[in-house]
Design a protein around this motif. Sequence first.
Motif, PDB file in Angstrom:
ATOM      1  N   GLY A  24       0.818  -1.248   0.134  1.00 18.99           N
ATOM      2  CA  GLY A  24      -0.006  -0.002   0.118  1.00 18.99           C
ATOM      3  C   GLY A  24       0.784   1.277  -0.133  1.00 18.99           C
ATOM      4  O   GLY A  24       0.872   2.058   0.959  1.00 18.99           O
ATOM      5  N   SER A  25       1.502   1.479  -1.223  1.00 17.63           N
ATOM      6  CA  SER A  25       1.942   2.807  -1.109  1.00 17.63           C
ATOM      7  C   SER A  25       1.571   3.525  -2.669  1.00 17.63           C
ATOM      8  O   SER A  25       1.122   2.984  -3.388  1.00 17.63           O
ATOM      9  CB  SER A  25       3.646   2.752  -1.335  1.00 17.63           C
ATOM     10  N   ILE A  26       1.589   4.914  -2.693  1.00 16.41           N
ATOM     11  CA  ILE A  26       1.365   5.470  -3.951  1.00 16.41           C
ATOM     12  C   ILE A  26       2.242   5.172  -4.853  1.00 16.41           C
ATOM     13  O   ILE A  26       1.826   5.188  -6.177  1.00 16.41           O
ATOM     14  CB  ILE A  26       1.482   7.203  -3.719  1.00 16.41           C
ATOM     15  N   ALA A  27       3.363   4.409  -4.783  1.00 14.53           N
ATOM     16  CA  ALA A  27       4.328   4.085  -5.815  1.00 14.53           C
ATOM     17  C   ALA A  27       3.819   2.805  -6.457  1.00 14.53           C
ATOM     18  O   ALA A  27       4.415   2.110  -7.422  1.00 14.53           O
ATOM     19  CB  ALA A  27       5.801   3.676  -5.134  1.00 14.53           C
TER      20      ALA A  27
ATOM     21  N   VAL B  68       9.006  -7.483  -3.880  1.00 15.56           N
ATOM     22  CA  VAL B  68       8.235  -6.828  -3.344  1.00 15.56           C
ATOM     23  C   VAL B  68       8.442  -5.156  -3.469  1.00 15.56           C
ATOM     24  O   VAL B  68       9.451  -4.580  -3.226  1.00 15.56           O
ATOM     25  CB  VAL B  68       8.180  -6.886  -1.740  1.00 15.56           C
ATOM     26  N   ALA B  69       7.340  -4.830  -4.409  1.00 12.30           N
ATOM     27  CA  ALA B  69       7.673  -3.571  -5.050  1.00 12.30           C
ATOM     28  C   ALA B  69       6.218  -2.772  -5.394  1.00 12.30           C
ATOM     29  O   ALA B  69       5.469  -3.291  -6.229  1.00 12.30           O
ATOM     30  CB  ALA B  69       8.350  -3.531  -6.390  1.00 12.30           C
TER      31      ALA B  69
ATOM     32  N   ALA C 136       9.668   1.780  -0.534  1.00  9.41           N
ATOM     33  CA  ALA C 136       9.071   2.923  -0.949  1.00  9.41           C
ATOM     34  C   ALA C 136       8.428   3.649   0.282  1.00  9.41           C
ATOM     35  O   ALA C 136       7.403   2.987   0.741  1.00  9.41           O
ATOM     36  CB  ALA C 136       8.177   2.908  -1.941  1.00  9.41           C
ATOM     37  N   MET C 137       8.649   4.864   0.578  1.00 13.51           N
ATOM     38  CA  MET C 137       7.780   5.476   1.864  1.00 13.51           C
ATOM     39  C   MET C 137       8.523   6.838   2.007  1.00 13.51           C
ATOM     40  O   MET C 137       9.362   7.322   1.411  1.00 13.51           O
ATOM     41  CB  MET C 137       7.994   4.659   3.171  1.00 13.51           C
TER      42      MET C 137
ATOM     43  N   LEU D 232       8.770  13.226  -3.418  1.00 16.50           N
ATOM     44  CA  LEU D 232       8.059  12.421  -2.749  1.00 16.50           C
ATOM     45  C   LEU D 232       6.494  12.948  -2.820  1.00 16.50           C
ATOM     46  O   LEU D 232       6.053  14.184  -3.280  1.00 16.50           O
ATOM     47  CB  LEU D 232       8.153  12.388  -1.205  1.00 16.50           C
ATOM     48  N   ALA D 233       5.670  11.978  -2.679  1.00 17.12           N
ATOM     49  CA  ALA D 233       4.307  12.294  -2.584  1.00 17.12           C
ATOM     50  C   ALA D 233       3.916  13.440  -1.570  1.00 17.12           C
ATOM     51  O   ALA D 233       2.752  14.170  -2.000  1.00 17.12           O
ATOM     52  CB  ALA D 233       3.315  11.275  -2.194  1.00 17.12           C
ATOM     53  N   GLU D 234       4.634  13.734  -0.743  1.00 18.76           N
ATOM     54  CA  GLU D 234       4.325  14.908   0.185  1.00 18.76           C
ATOM     55  C   GLU D 234       4.759  15.994  -0.335  1.00 18.76           C
ATOM     56  O   GLU D 234       4.306  17.204   0.012  1.00 18.76           O
ATOM     57  CB  GLU D 234       5.151  14.683   1.668  1.00 18.76           C
ATOM     58  N   GLY D 235       5.421  16.255  -1.550  1.00 18.45           N
ATOM     59  CA  GLY D 235       5.863  17.517  -2.219  1.00 18.45           C
ATOM     60  C   GLY D 235       6.957  18.091  -2.023  1.00 18.45           C
ATOM     61  O   GLY D 235       7.212  19.469  -2.198  1.00 18.45           O
ATOM     62  N   TYR D 236       7.923  16.984  -1.332  1.00 22.88           N
ATOM     63  CA  TYR D 236       9.295  17.784  -1.141  1.00 22.88           C
ATOM     64  C   TYR D 236      10.315  16.677  -1.538  1.00 22.88           C
ATOM     65  O   TYR D 236      10.110  15.463  -1.996  1.00 22.88           O
ATOM     66  CB  TYR D 236       9.408  18.234  -0.016  1.00 22.88           C
ATOM     67  N   GLU D 237      11.705  17.154  -1.983  1.00 18.72           N
ATOM     68  CA  GLU D 237      12.507  16.280  -2.287  1.00 18.72           C
ATOM     69  C   GLU D 237      13.293  15.611  -1.021  1.00 18.72           C
ATOM     70  O   GLU D 237      13.493  16.429  -0.064  1.00 18.72           O
ATOM     71  CB  GLU D 237      13.864  16.983  -2.889  1.00 18.72           C
TER      72      GLU D 237
END
Length: 396
Positions: free
Chosen positions: A12-15, A85-86, A121-122, A154-159
């Motif tokens: 369960g990741s946006i990736a 696992v990806a 991925a996180m 990242l999904a949060e909007g920063y590098e």
Amino acid sequence: MNNKKIALYVTGSIAAYKSLTLARLLVKNGNDVRVVMSGGAQQFVTPLAFQTLTKNFVFTDTFDEKDANEITHIDIATWADISIVAPATANTIAKLANGIGDNAVTTTLLATPSTKVIVPAMNNNMWDNPATQRNIQQIEADGCKIIYPTSGFLAEGYEAKGRMIEPDEIIERLESMVEQNNRLAGKKMIVTAGGTREAIDPVRYISNNSSGKMGYAIARAAMNAGADVTLISSSETQHINGNVNVINVSSANEMKSAIEDNFNDADALVMAAAVSDYTPATYSEQKIKKNGDELDIHLVKTPDILKELSKIKDNQFVVGFAAETQNLLDNAKQKLAKKKLDLLLANDVSNKAIGFNSDNNQVSFIDETGVFKKSDVESKDKIANELIDIISERID
């Protein structure tokens, strides 16, 4: 990599959207792919999408048995040549580290005897959390192969670090893992990593900015190729599979002694550590108190480890590194000849994108003929695999 039976686990990741491309590439390369999804993964992508790409039923529920003649999660676990696992979430990694099987993904992985490749991925804070790092260390010690996350948007909007690497690079890493398997079986390799620390007093030391990432990547690549690896490290921040023999050192003299203790039995040495050139002439047993505006410390040269080893070298294949800020190739070629190296990797550490502490690097591979190969700016893991390719071809 083709004609393999591959189980692809999606958590369960946006990736998870990248895993659609990964599945497509695996199928395109001629592999038979079966997908297992967690409930969280299904919040981002649908089982139908993977079923359409792979032409195989997607397993999502441990108790959803489609065939009365088989137990699905055991069948998938024992069927797979490789399990990937990806993306792998922090939650899934924690469960793997502690043997928890509470969904289709973790239950099937618990029953899997073949190679498991974990692609985390996180969020960067989740990745840096000590619990996550302990769990990564544990699953690596248990035999899982880790394709580490990279820095990116990242999904949060920063590098930051935590971004899952791109599917084409995952394929490339998998190919290296498969192709290198047992290429160095029976060979003993020493790898050094990190910047040495030269003590001034009980609380202070002289060192450099080396993180040890390159050395650890080389040790992992050598282990994946089947070598018996001894890693001599002054880094306290990196982790490695428990199958690697790790010797922790601090100073240049300690590193020299550890190498000499293991050198006679070694087939190869890769000197990736950044050894301090100077050390304090005297060591204060007590903390030096602040007194006045200046403090003079007299420094003396540390031992030139590679130069000393050249005197006792027999048939060992010796690789050095040249971390330079100017006249890169000229300085590197002089070092190759002066220290009688078989191979040298030169890199420009003045470039912050590829210097100390970076996840990436760019190196020139140099032997007695000169520069025979120059890498792109790429991950240190990829460069490590390229180096192992060359060593495995030349070591005999």
